[in-house]
Write an enzyme that holds these catalytic residues in place. Structure first.
Site, PDB file in Angstrom:
ATOM      1  N   SER A  90       0.953  -1.028  -0.011  1.00  0.00           N
ATOM      2  CA  SER A  90       0.036   0.024   0.261  1.00  0.00           C
ATOM      3  C   SER A  90       0.814   1.154   0.264  1.00  0.00           C
ATOM      4  O   SER A  90       0.573   2.240  -0.568  1.00  0.00           O
ATOM      5  CB  SER A  90      -0.869  -0.004   1.152  1.00  0.00           C
ATOM      6  OG  SER A  90      -0.348  -0.273   2.422  1.00  0.00           O
TER       7      SER A  90
ATOM      8  N   HIS B 299       1.100   4.632   4.607  1.00  0.00           N
ATOM      9  CA  HIS B 299       0.310   5.489   3.279  1.00  0.00           C
ATOM     10  C   HIS B 299       0.869   6.826   3.169  1.00  0.00           C
ATOM     11  O   HIS B 299       1.146   7.430   2.009  1.00  0.00           O
ATOM     12  CB  HIS B 299      -1.085   5.390   3.569  1.00  0.00           C
ATOM     13  CG  HIS B 299      -1.428   3.992   3.683  1.00  0.00           C
ATOM     14  ND1 HIS B 299      -2.840   3.924   3.927  1.00  0.00           N
ATOM     15  CD2 HIS B 299      -1.184   2.745   3.394  1.00  0.00           C
ATOM     16  CE1 HIS B 299      -3.053   2.358   4.041  1.00  0.00           C
ATOM     17  NE2 HIS B 299      -2.004   1.755   3.648  1.00  0.00           N
TER      18      HIS B 299
END
Length: 305
Positions: free
Chosen positions: A120, A171
């Site tokens: 991610s 992230h």
């Protein structure tokens, strides 16, 4: 008729992730991998990274905690990766993807202690590549595209706040890293070695180095690092060094029963029964269910009668 070139790198990355997941299944006998399997395959585990295993900032990009995690990330990669590969070219694409992933891993290394895996951070880096594209070529996309892009990023970051098992720092740092490295390499039509790109390249390298050094310093001053190093020294039969690490770790967190347990064993091997008893007692006091410490303590006290 216009021929569209085959997109290889995005599919290859997806295939690598899938193959590693299958390999982990044969080790774990489940697609819900336990923490030991994740660490064995190269998960980001702060004490190991801080002790010099820097490859663990790259390997987590290709690891996932379970099948759902893998499918969700690979679906996103399949959508975003193809376009970035077309816009930036395959070589710049892989640089962006891996560098953003490293930024994400370093962010996790600095701000979170948990074992971490997942693509991610690298995928958020692709969002960063889109943002750079919009800023550098605003005529390519309309304002509606930018709003949709920012909405998707915002929703994903919101999920990271709502669900505690999501590593939002990976992230955020992956997003920032993706933007900076995209700026440093430029899209397909921009020259990679353009003088205009040198400041961005320097910034990318500086941020990685400074962040890594910061993460190492922070984690080497954490009790978990001392516990890990102490256990490693015990495996190598370096008792004095192990003892030093456990004592330092205990000074940083005196509520960890394992420190007392290990020190109890070391003092017992040194013939210091009094200190050994004290440390085993402290281990049991902190954790009354610590069976091993109880058994050794009982045995010492019986032999002392």
């Amino acid at each position: 008729m216009i021929k569209i070139k085959k997109l290889y790198l995005t599919h290859i990355i997806i295939l690598i992730n899938a193959l590693i997941c299958i390999l982990m299944f044969f080790v774990d006998k489940s697609f819900n991998f336990n923490i030991y399997t994740l660490i064995r395959f190269g998960a980001k585990y702060n004490p190991m990274v801080a002790s010099g295993q820097y490859y663990r900032l790259i390997t987590p990009i290709f690891l996932h905690s379970d099948l759902t995690h893998l499918l969700f990330n690979m679906y996103a990669l399949n959508i975003l990766g193809k376009n970035i590969e077309l816009i930036y070219g395959k070589y710049k694409f892989i640089i962006i993807y891996l560098t953003a992933g490293i930024f994400g891993s370093i962010g996790s290394f600095i701000f979170t202690k948990s074992v971490a895996v997942g693509a991610s951070g690298a995928i958020f880096g692709l969002f960063g590549a889109y943002i750079y594209l919009y800023i550098s070529k605003p005529d390519v996309f309309n304002i509606a595209f930018l709003k949709n892009l920012l909405t998707v990023i915002g929703i994903n970051l919101l999920f990271g706040i709502i669900f505690p098992n999501i590593d939002n720092w990976a992230h955020i740092c992956g997003l920032i890293g993706g933007f900076i490295v995209s700026w440093s390499v430029g899209i397909r039509v921009e020259k990679f070695l353009s003088p205009k790109k040198i400041p961005a390249k320097i910034l990318t390298i500086l941020l990685i180095c400074i962040s890594l050094i910061t993460g190492i310093s922070l984690n080497q001053n954490d009790w978990e690092y001392n516990l890990y190093k102490g256990e490693e020294y015990l495996k190598q039969n370096k008792i004095i060094k192990a003892k030093e690490q456990f004592i330092i770790g205990l000074s940083r967190n005196n509520t960890v029963e394992v420190f007392y347990y290990y020190l109890g064993h070391i003092y017992l091997s040194e013939g210091n029964t009094k200190k050994a008893i004290y440390h085993f007692q402290k281990a049991v006091e902190i954790n009354p269910k610590f069976v091993e410490a109880k058994e050794i303590l009982d045995a010492i006290q019986k032999n002392s009668l």
